[in-house]
Write a protein that holds these residues in place. Structure first.
Motif, PDB file in Angstrom:
ATOM      1  N   GLY C 122       0.821  -1.208   0.000  1.00 49.02           N
ATOM      2  CA  GLY C 122       0.000   0.000   0.000  1.00 49.02           C
ATOM      3  C   GLY C 122       0.854   1.257   0.000  1.00 49.02           C
ATOM      4  O   GLY C 122       0.550   2.240  -0.673  1.00 49.02           O
ATOM      5  N   SER C 123       1.932   1.194   0.757  1.00 44.76           N
ATOM      6  CA  SER C 123       2.830   2.340   0.847  1.00 44.76           C
ATOM      7  C   SER C 123       3.528   2.598  -0.492  1.00 44.76           C
ATOM      8  O   SER C 123       3.534   3.719  -1.010  1.00 44.76           O
ATOM      9  CB  SER C 123       3.866   2.065   1.950  1.00 44.76           C
ATOM     10  OG  SER C 123       4.821   3.089   2.016  1.00 44.76           O
ATOM     11  N   ALA C 124       4.102   1.560  -1.086  1.00 45.82           N
ATOM     12  CA  ALA C 124       4.858   1.725  -2.335  1.00 45.82           C
ATOM     13  C   ALA C 124       3.953   2.205  -3.473  1.00 45.82           C
ATOM     14  O   ALA C 124       4.333   3.085  -4.261  1.00 45.82           O
ATOM     15  CB  ALA C 124       5.531   0.404  -2.713  1.00 45.82           C
ATOM     16  N   LEU C 125       2.742   1.645  -3.540  1.00 48.15           N
ATOM     17  CA  LEU C 125       1.821   2.045  -4.606  1.00 48.15           C
ATOM     18  C   LEU C 125       1.403   3.505  -4.462  1.00 48.15           C
ATOM     19  O   LEU C 125       1.058   4.158  -5.448  1.00 48.15           O
ATOM     20  CB  LEU C 125       0.577   1.140  -4.604  1.00 48.15           C
ATOM     21  CG  LEU C 125       0.768  -0.237  -5.240  1.00 48.15           C
ATOM     22  CD1 LEU C 125      -0.411  -1.154  -4.912  1.00 48.15           C
ATOM     23  CD2 LEU C 125       0.918  -0.101  -6.762  1.00 48.15           C
ATOM     24  N   SER C 126       1.429   4.022  -3.248  1.00 46.35           N
ATOM     25  CA  SER C 126       1.060   5.422  -3.032  1.00 46.35           C
ATOM     26  C   SER C 126       2.228   6.349  -3.364  1.00 46.35           C
ATOM     27  O   SER C 126       2.060   7.328  -4.098  1.00 46.35           O
ATOM     28  CB  SER C 126       0.604   5.616  -1.584  1.00 46.35           C
ATOM     29  OG  SER C 126      -0.498   4.766  -1.316  1.00 46.35           O
ATOM     30  N   PHE C 127       3.393   6.028  -2.833  1.00 48.80           N
ATOM     31  CA  PHE C 127       4.573   6.853  -3.118  1.00 48.80           C
ATOM     32  C   PHE C 127       4.845   6.925  -4.627  1.00 48.80           C
ATOM     33  O   PHE C 127       5.199   7.972  -5.161  1.00 48.80           O
ATOM     34  CB  PHE C 127       5.808   6.284  -2.413  1.00 48.80           C
ATOM     35  CG  PHE C 127       5.937   6.662  -0.964  1.00 48.80           C
ATOM     36  CD1 PHE C 127       5.831   7.992  -0.552  1.00 48.80           C
ATOM     37  CD2 PHE C 127       6.188   5.692   0.007  1.00 48.80           C
ATOM     38  CE1 PHE C 127       5.971   8.344   0.788  1.00 48.80           C
ATOM     39  CE2 PHE C 127       6.324   6.036   1.343  1.00 48.80           C
ATOM     40  CZ  PHE C 127       6.216   7.363   1.734  1.00 48.80           C
ATOM     41  N   GLN C 129       2.995   7.001  -7.070  1.00 44.23           N
ATOM     42  CA  GLN C 129       2.097   7.866  -7.837  1.00 44.23           C
ATOM     43  C   GLN C 129       2.493   9.339  -7.749  1.00 44.23           C
ATOM     44  O   GLN C 129       2.090  10.129  -8.595  1.00 44.23           O
ATOM     45  CB  GLN C 129       0.648   7.717  -7.335  1.00 44.23           C
ATOM     46  CG  GLN C 129       0.052   6.345  -7.559  1.00 44.23           C
ATOM     47  CD  GLN C 129      -1.330   6.223  -6.938  1.00 44.23           C
ATOM     48  OE1 GLN C 129      -2.281   6.897  -7.328  1.00 44.23           O
ATOM     49  NE2 GLN C 129      -1.455   5.353  -5.944  1.00 44.23           N
ATOM     50  N   VAL C 130       3.214   9.708  -6.679  1.00 49.54           N
ATOM     51  CA  VAL C 130       3.420  11.135  -6.441  1.00 49.54           C
ATOM     52  C   VAL C 130       4.883  11.588  -6.420  1.00 49.54           C
ATOM     53  O   VAL C 130       5.142  12.788  -6.504  1.00 49.54           O
ATOM     54  CB  VAL C 130       2.751  11.565  -5.108  1.00 49.54           C
ATOM     55  CG1 VAL C 130       1.231  11.590  -5.271  1.00 49.54           C
ATOM     56  CG2 VAL C 130       3.129  10.613  -3.977  1.00 49.54           C
TER      57      VAL C 130
END
Lengths: 162, 162, 162, 162
Positions: C122-127, C129-130
């Motif tokens: 969840g963390s990697a997929l969020s970072f 993106q931005v």
């Protein structure tokens, strides 16, 4: 009626070692499993070794036998690795102890969540209350006398020899 | 030897309904539980209802009794909500069916992961193979005759009446 | 925006081998993890190897780099064993690919249930993106640039070098 | 950089009440989740209420807003039931607090084991570190601005309004 549980290791109690990325023995999970199963039986637990059953020696088996003999309890469960469970059952069976002794274990470590250990523990604790004196293996929901059981390693199951 | 498992619902089989954020019955988890436990017994499963045991009616209990009677199997497990398990046991016990019938259930839904259901299923499947004809409740690793069991609701455990 | 996930093995994807009682690689769990996390991102998964990161060779790292370069996606996650994650990050970082590349992994196998893998994914997929173009390690809820990260093996955590 | 986590309840923190066979709030699972995820961020947790988001009142939302305002931290995560998450996001968004505020939650209680909560927590903790001031919803691996998000209840997912 008190039931003695003798811990010897096996897959049942394997944990994951994060530093080395391998499986190892830390402590027995038996107390947590009894709690999860809401077991209300009078149970006494004793860890006598923590070994892979493939590495179990004749001395280890003699130690298990001595523990079965000297235990004040007449009903005993031995948690054990599955690979040589039938061999330890034979050692205990040929010794003709006048007690009800069940060996049980697991194919998947309890710590993996999807373990058969909880099922087998419920099974062994039930059989041990009602079976006559003798040595048995409790796996796969079934009970086998010590002189008529073998593991089919490739399938991970136990069956009668004849 | 074939064992019949009759499914009636109860906590055992509660699932989480995401849309409404509540617990509900979808399908029985018994097949997955038997697979996880690596059960190798000859088992036949029949779902006869999916109800909370607090909502179980006399008609429901008669239906369970009829299913016990008409089953070709001599050994039967009934999965049941714990709140009125003792009442259903009484209905079945007073009917004096010449079979070995065990009621079991769970305090925590199997879907919650930390369920006692897997432990109880292993226990019930073992007791049912060796006990004489009669109706019993198998919970907490113990077995109770139908006419000497009650649930202590606040503690979530079963005990003998006398 | 499509995110590419490149699978290279590591603790993330270790499974338990019942026959040999050891950990091994079978298939990646990434699809199940994305489903559990209810991920709705446009994700493309490609398994390029299944190795322990301690056994990863320079050729393996070159292969990962080639896969990052040739991928049509600008945002890439590489699942990787933690022991040499920082080394692979360095190889990718020094290559100066004009993309956002994050390496992530797990300390506990996903199959163990109590894994940190779901949290890290969840963390990697969020970072990814931005963050701006660059190569990063995403572990412990934090993000580290490739040239300022190391693993403290005995503690199982990542930290900045300076 | 310290991150504040404000707990308001929701599916995230539902537990199973064995005595009544229903879901209820006991304590937040956030500390256990941060531990499982091996989070190493500087995080401060504050429980301000424990409610179903369908039962959340305007007073409750004002209380959440006041907590966001008075927190010394500039980066805030609010755990929240999904059903009215978008409404609370609107209240917070229209207040124009000069902070980065993310709302997140879960479709399945963490206690069920198969929760999306761990994935969402990893996602929210990552987005909150890098996004500019504003109010956002972090669900499904995605991030939505407060004025462009809605939940599709029947599907259990979030999407942009336009």
């Amino acid at each position: 009626m008190t039931i003695k549980i003798l811990i010897t290791g096996g897959t049942f109690d394997k944990d994951y070692d994060e530093v080395h990325g391998a499986l190892f023995f830390k402590d027995t999970h038996i107390h947590e499993m009894l709690r999860l199963g809401r077991c209300r039986l009078d149970v006494k637990v004793r860890s006598i070794m923590m070994v892979d059953s493939l590495e179990m020696t004749e001395e280890d088996r003699e130690l298990i036998l001595r523990n079965c003999r000297k235990a004040p309890e007449e009903r005993i469960i031995v948690t054990h690795g599955t690979d040589t469970m039938a061999e330890t059952a034979r050692v205990l069976g040929e010794a003709e102890v006048a007690k009800t002794i069940l060996l049980t274990g697991a194919m998947i470590p309890y710590a993996f969540g999807s373990s058969d250990g909880l099922f087998n523990l419920g099974s062994a604790l039930s059989f041990v209350q009602v079976l006559h004196h003798g040595v048995y293996v409790a796996m796969n929901g079934m009970v086998f006398p010590w002189d008529n059981v073998r593991k089919i390693r490739q399938l991970g199951i136990f069956e009668k020899v004849r």
